[in-house]
Write a protein that holds these residues in place. Structure first.
Motif, mmCIF file in Angstrom:
data_model
loop_
_atom_site.group_PDB
_atom_site.id
_atom_site.type_symbol
_atom_site.label_atom_id
_atom_site.label_comp_id
_atom_site.label_asym_id
_atom_site.label_seq_id
_atom_site.Cartn_x
_atom_site.Cartn_y
_atom_site.Cartn_z
ATOM 1 N N THR A 96 0.529 -4.883 3.640
ATOM 2 C CA THR A 96 0.358 -3.429 3.609
ATOM 3 C C THR A 96 -0.787 -3.020 2.684
ATOM 4 O O THR A 96 -1.620 -2.170 3.024
ATOM 5 C CB THR A 96 1.666 -2.760 3.151
ATOM 6 N N ALA A 97 -0.827 -3.641 1.500
ATOM 7 C CA ALA A 97 -1.898 -3.316 0.550
ATOM 8 C C ALA A 97 -3.265 -3.701 1.099
ATOM 9 O O ALA A 97 -4.249 -2.963 0.935
ATOM 10 C CB ALA A 97 -1.636 -4.032 -0.779
ATOM 11 N N ALA A 98 -3.350 -4.863 1.774
ATOM 12 C CA ALA A 98 -4.630 -5.299 2.342
ATOM 13 C C ALA A 98 -5.100 -4.334 3.424
ATOM 14 O O ALA A 98 -6.292 -4.000 3.508
ATOM 15 C CB ALA A 98 -4.495 -6.702 2.900
ATOM 16 N N ARG A 99 -4.172 -3.871 4.261
ATOM 17 C CA ARG A 99 -4.562 -2.917 5.318
ATOM 18 C C ARG A 99 -5.021 -1.599 4.717
ATOM 19 O O ARG A 99 -6.030 -1.027 5.139
ATOM 20 C CB ARG A 99 -3.385 -2.696 6.264
ATOM 21 N N ALA B 215 -0.306 -3.890 11.289
ATOM 22 C CA ALA B 215 -1.145 -4.605 10.337
ATOM 23 C C ALA B 215 -1.231 -6.051 10.749
ATOM 24 O O ALA B 215 -0.221 -6.704 10.987
ATOM 25 C CB ALA B 215 -0.585 -4.493 8.931
ATOM 26 N N GLY B 216 -2.445 -6.587 10.914
ATOM 27 C CA GLY B 216 -2.630 -7.958 11.314
ATOM 28 C C GLY B 216 -3.001 -8.856 10.153
ATOM 29 O O GLY B 216 -3.334 -8.437 9.103
ATOM 30 N N TRP C 73 13.983 -12.585 1.372
ATOM 31 C CA TRP C 73 13.734 -12.356 -0.051
ATOM 32 C C TRP C 73 12.334 -12.829 -0.435
ATOM 33 O O TRP C 73 11.609 -12.159 -1.163
ATOM 34 C CB TRP C 73 14.808 -13.080 -0.850
ATOM 35 N N GLN C 74 11.930 -13.996 0.091
ATOM 36 C CA GLN C 74 10.635 -14.548 -0.266
ATOM 37 C C GLN C 74 9.479 -13.876 0.480
ATOM 38 O O GLN C 74 8.338 -13.939 0.035
ATOM 39 C CB GLN C 74 10.613 -16.056 0.031
ATOM 40 N N SER C 75 9.764 -13.275 1.646
ATOM 41 C CA SER C 75 8.674 -12.694 2.436
ATOM 42 C C SER C 75 8.383 -11.243 2.078
ATOM 43 O O SER C 75 7.371 -10.690 2.527
ATOM 44 C CB SER C 75 9.008 -12.784 3.934
ATOM 45 N N LYS D 166 4.895 -9.060 2.741
ATOM 46 C CA LYS D 166 4.787 -7.804 3.481
ATOM 47 C C LYS D 166 4.067 -6.752 2.643
ATOM 48 O O LYS D 166 3.249 -5.979 3.156
ATOM 49 C CB LYS D 166 6.181 -7.309 3.880
ATOM 50 N N ARG D 167 4.382 -6.712 1.338
ATOM 51 C CA ARG D 167 3.671 -5.778 0.465
ATOM 52 C C ARG D 167 2.181 -6.115 0.407
ATOM 53 O O ARG D 167 1.331 -5.226 0.382
ATOM 54 C CB ARG D 167 4.278 -5.814 -0.942
ATOM 55 N N LEU D 168 1.882 -7.417 0.396
ATOM 56 C CA LEU D 168 0.486 -7.847 0.376
ATOM 57 C C LEU D 168 -0.238 -7.413 1.640
ATOM 58 O O LEU D 168 -1.374 -6.917 1.589
ATOM 59 C CB LEU D 168 0.428 -9.366 0.220
#
Length: 476
Positions: free
Chosen positions: A232-235, A475-476, A222-224, A228-230
């Motif tokens: 994906t957005a950064a990549r 994504a790294g 729930w907290q992660s 994960k969205r962050l």
């Protein structure tokens, strides 16, 4: 050992939670089990002393009877049943196969012997052994337990279906007269075996560990999700895609990270827009005066001066074109698509296959999410650079689920070790006589960086230069 540690946050949290739970449960179980065994041992010794007291009383009673009455009293006791022991008189100690000793058996025998010698005298001749019910002998004739009437011995010496060991005590009470006493210890000490971890305790550890892992797993998942969205957005932003603002949800720390990312996204978008406008203006503003100066130079009567001005203007135009090309080539505004890398590579090297100037080994296992034109320009620069300085280009593809790797080897003189990084700088050329702006490797590295990848160089032992393009598939 480090390879066993999961890489994801969820996996590591579950791994550490399981490790902590197991250590805590193991310590508590060891303490609890040691206390339980100490308590059981104390109860066992108390029961042994009580049993020995009863034995001593029985021996004293039998001793007090006249010799002729002893067999008759024993027969009456066996016929009545309900006695704590099976008692008989024999003319010698009976030989039986005894059971192997355990710490509990040894403690019981020591305690019983100590009480008997205290009550009956230190010099009394006695023997104590634990015997299996199957090996038990009752009389001088060697009768087994199953050969006797059930009312005689089974009440005192069987505890079905456990069939625990029988404590056989033989005490000499007179010449050629041995009193035989066979008895069982009361429950829960009848088996006299050290119990391992109780099944209930194991189930308790398993259930509590499962509930904890389930709870921690749901909590971390729930907290992660915002993280994960962050990622994906950064990549996507690094690839130049239009990224929507992240929802500021989750824990306070995650909210702060999302807020900082949104602020950074706005600043970068504003900077890129301003930079694009700036270079468009520079391109327009510089080309116009250069063209105007060329027209004025042509009106000069002095040919020598005209040639000098023309040379200076050519150099100025070359610098302007190089700078604008650098920005144009590394700032490619494309949508991210699934790129067929095998098709892209074949399209680049197909004109050189017939002449043997380019070879290719390996292939991509799947398409790659990236900018088609940018990837084509990046790999094309590497191939062109290898052909320009090394005459031939040998491509080797290594691909897996983690990264796509392309090695481009040439047959040239290589690059001095101290200049391996310097060749990525704009306008730097090892061979001054070569035409171009000296931007190929720098542009290729910038395009690799825009996909989250890397470009590196190293000299081959057999000669030539190897350029390695590394593009991540995750994504790294």
């Amino acid at each position: 050992m480090l390879r066993l540690v999961p890489r994801s946050l969820l996996g590591r949290m579950l791994f550490l939670t399981l490790l902590v739970v197991l250590v805590a449960q193991a310590l508590s179980s060891v303490i609890w089990l040691s206390q339980l065994r100490a308590s059981q041992m104390e109860g066992l010794l108390t029961s042994s002393r009580s049993l020995a007291q009863s034995m001593a009383a029985s021996v004293s009673y039998i001793r007090s009877l006249p010799l002729g009455y002893r067999p008759m009293v024993l027969d009456q006791l066996r016929s009545m049943g309900g006695t704590r022991f099976f008692v008989s008189l024999n003319d010698k100690p009976l030989e039986m196969r005894v059971m192997p000793e355990t710490p509990r058996k040894r403690a019981v025998m020591d305690e019983v012997e100590a009480v008997l010698r205290e009550r009956l005298g230190k010099q009394v001749d006695l023997s104590l052994h634990f015997v299996s019910p199957d090996d038990l002998r009752i009389f001088n004739s060697g009768l087994k337990l199953d050969e006797l009437p059930r009312s005689w011995a089974h009440y005192a010496l069987t505890l079905e279906p456990v069939n625990p060991p029988v404590l056989v005590t033989q005490i000499q009470i007179g010449p050629s007269e041995w009193l035989y006493l066979a008895s069982l210890l009361p429950e829960p000490y009848a088996s006299l075996e050290d119990q391992g971890q109780p099944t209930q305790q194991l189930w308790f550890i398993l259930l509590t560990s499962s509930f904890l892992l389930l709870f921690i797993g749901l909590l971390v998942h729930w907290q992660s999700r915002p993280l994960k969205r962050l990622a994906t957005a950064a990549r996507e932003m690094s690839l130049g895609a239009e990224v929507e603002p992240l929802p500021e949800a989750g824990g306070s720390e995650v909210v702060e990270v999302s807020r900082a990312f949104n602020s950074m996204r706005e600043r970068i978008s504003r900077y890129l827009s301003e930079r694009s406008q700036l270079f468009s203006a520079i391109s327009h503003d510089l080309r116009t005066p250069i063209t105007r100066l060329r027209l004025r130079v042509e009106l000069l009567d002095d040919e020598a001066l005209q040639a000098k001005f023309s040379r200076d203007l050519d150099e100025l135009e070359l610098l302007v074109k190089g700078a604008l090309q650098c920005v144009k080539d590394t700032d490619i505004h494309e949508n991210i698509e699934q790129v067929d890398l095998n098709h892209l590579l074949y399209g680049l090297i197909e004109p050189y296959l017939a002449t043997g100037q380019v070879t290719l080994e390996g292939k991509a296992i799947a398409s790659y999410p990236g900018k088609p034109l940018a990837l084509r320009r990046c790999i094309g620069n590497l191939v062109d650079n290898a052909l320009k300085y090394g005459e031939r280009a040998h491509l080797h593809v290594e691909d897996n689920t983690e990264a796509f790797v392309l090695h481009v080897d040439d047959e040239g003189p290589g690059v001095p070790e101290q200049r391996l990084e310097q060749v990525f700088e704009p306008h730097f050329r090892l061979a001054g006589q070569q035409q171009g702006y000296g931007l190929g490797l720098g542009i290729a590295r910038n395009l690799a960086h825009s996909h989250g990848g890397e470009l590196s160089l190293r000299n081959l032992r057999e000669g030539g230069l190897r350029v390695t393009l590394w593009l991540p598939r995750v994504a790294g």
